[in-house]
Design a protein around this motif. Structure first.
Motif, PDB file in Angstrom:
ATOM      1  N   UNK A   4      56.344   9.176  51.115  1.00 20.09           N
ATOM      2  CA  UNK A   4      55.643   8.392  52.200  1.00 20.09           C
ATOM      3  C   UNK A   4      55.928   7.112  52.158  1.00 20.09           C
ATOM      4  N   UNK A   5      56.027   6.135  53.205  1.00 21.04           N
ATOM      5  CA  UNK A   5      56.093   4.891  53.369  1.00 21.04           C
ATOM      6  C   UNK A   5      55.007   4.128  53.604  1.00 21.04           C
ATOM      7  N   UNK A  13      57.854  -0.528  50.949  1.00 21.45           N
ATOM      8  CA  UNK A  13      57.740   0.626  50.016  1.00 21.45           C
ATOM      9  C   UNK A  13      57.903   1.854  50.389  1.00 21.45           C
ATOM     10  N   UNK A  14      58.706   2.584  49.880  1.00 18.20           N
ATOM     11  CA  UNK A  14      58.861   3.922  50.087  1.00 18.20           C
ATOM     12  C   UNK A  14      58.699   4.782  48.683  1.00 18.20           C
ATOM     13  N   UNK A  15      57.815   5.602  48.697  1.00 13.24           N
ATOM     14  CA  UNK A  15      57.404   6.483  47.607  1.00 13.24           C
ATOM     15  C   UNK A  15      57.939   8.063  47.839  1.00 13.24           C
ATOM     16  N   UNK A  62      46.275   4.729  51.448  1.00 12.79           N
ATOM     17  CA  UNK A  62      47.844   5.045  51.391  1.00 12.79           C
ATOM     18  C   UNK A  62      48.057   5.616  49.926  1.00 12.79           C
ATOM     19  N   UNK A  63      47.674   5.075  48.859  1.00 11.61           N
ATOM     20  CA  UNK A  63      48.110   5.859  47.403  1.00 11.61           C
ATOM     21  C   UNK A  63      47.464   7.172  47.305  1.00 11.61           C
ATOM     22  N   UNK A 116      49.684  10.412  46.487  1.00 13.55           N
ATOM     23  CA  UNK A 116      49.679  10.502  45.092  1.00 13.55           C
ATOM     24  C   UNK A 116      48.334  11.270  44.562  1.00 13.55           C
ATOM     25  N   UNK A 117      48.475  11.445  43.281  1.00 15.24           N
ATOM     26  CA  UNK A 117      47.094  11.956  42.553  1.00 15.24           C
ATOM     27  C   UNK A 117      45.998  10.603  42.457  1.00 15.24           C
ATOM     28  N   UNK A 118      46.217   9.745  43.084  1.00 16.54           N
ATOM     29  CA  UNK A 118      45.316   8.409  42.654  1.00 16.54           C
ATOM     30  C   UNK A 118      44.065   8.613  43.514  1.00 16.54           C
TER      31      UNK A 118
END
Length: 121
Positions: free
Chosen positions: A71-72, A77-79, A113-114, A118-120
């Motif tokens: 994701x962006x 930031x690009x994850x 977004x996180x 992700x696993x956040x």
């Protein structure tokens, strides 16, 4: 200078400030000021260094999160899948993260977004 040495220096200084009592009080006051300024400087340095050490410990002990979906964030930031990051600070919905292995750290992103990439939690 004569053989009187420091005695002559002290008597000359005492005459300039109005006598030995005034010289003693001025010396005592100046010593107190120097002592207090030194004490304040040492305390400030101690608290600053302690704060840095606490922050470093917090960062080293913080949980590492793994990205499960690419994701962006719409900024810079690009994850990608399998990227990892750790949270440095959090304030409500704004989160400061460190992307592990990236030289352009840190990043401010939203908590939503996180959660979405992700696993956040």
């Amino acid at each position: 200078m004569s053989n009187l040495g420091w005695y002559q220096v002290m008597t000359t200084a005492a005459k300039k400030v109005g006598g030995p009592r005034n010289l003693f009080l001025l010396t005592l006051g100046a010593g107190g000021v120097v002592y207090k300024c030194g004490e304040m400087a040492v305390k400030k340095a101690y608290h600053t260094l302690k704060g840095l050490a606490d922050r470093t410990d917090r960062v080293e002990m913080s949980q590492v999160y793994k990205v499960v979906v690419s994701g962006e964030d719409g900024k810079n930031l690009v994850l990608n899948v399998d990227d990892t990051y750790r949270i440095l600070e959090s304030d409500g919905e704004s989160v400061l993260i460190e992307k592990i292995g990236d030289t352009n750290n840190p990043y401010f992103v939203s908590a939503d977004f996180l959660r979405s990439v992700s696993d956040f939690t």
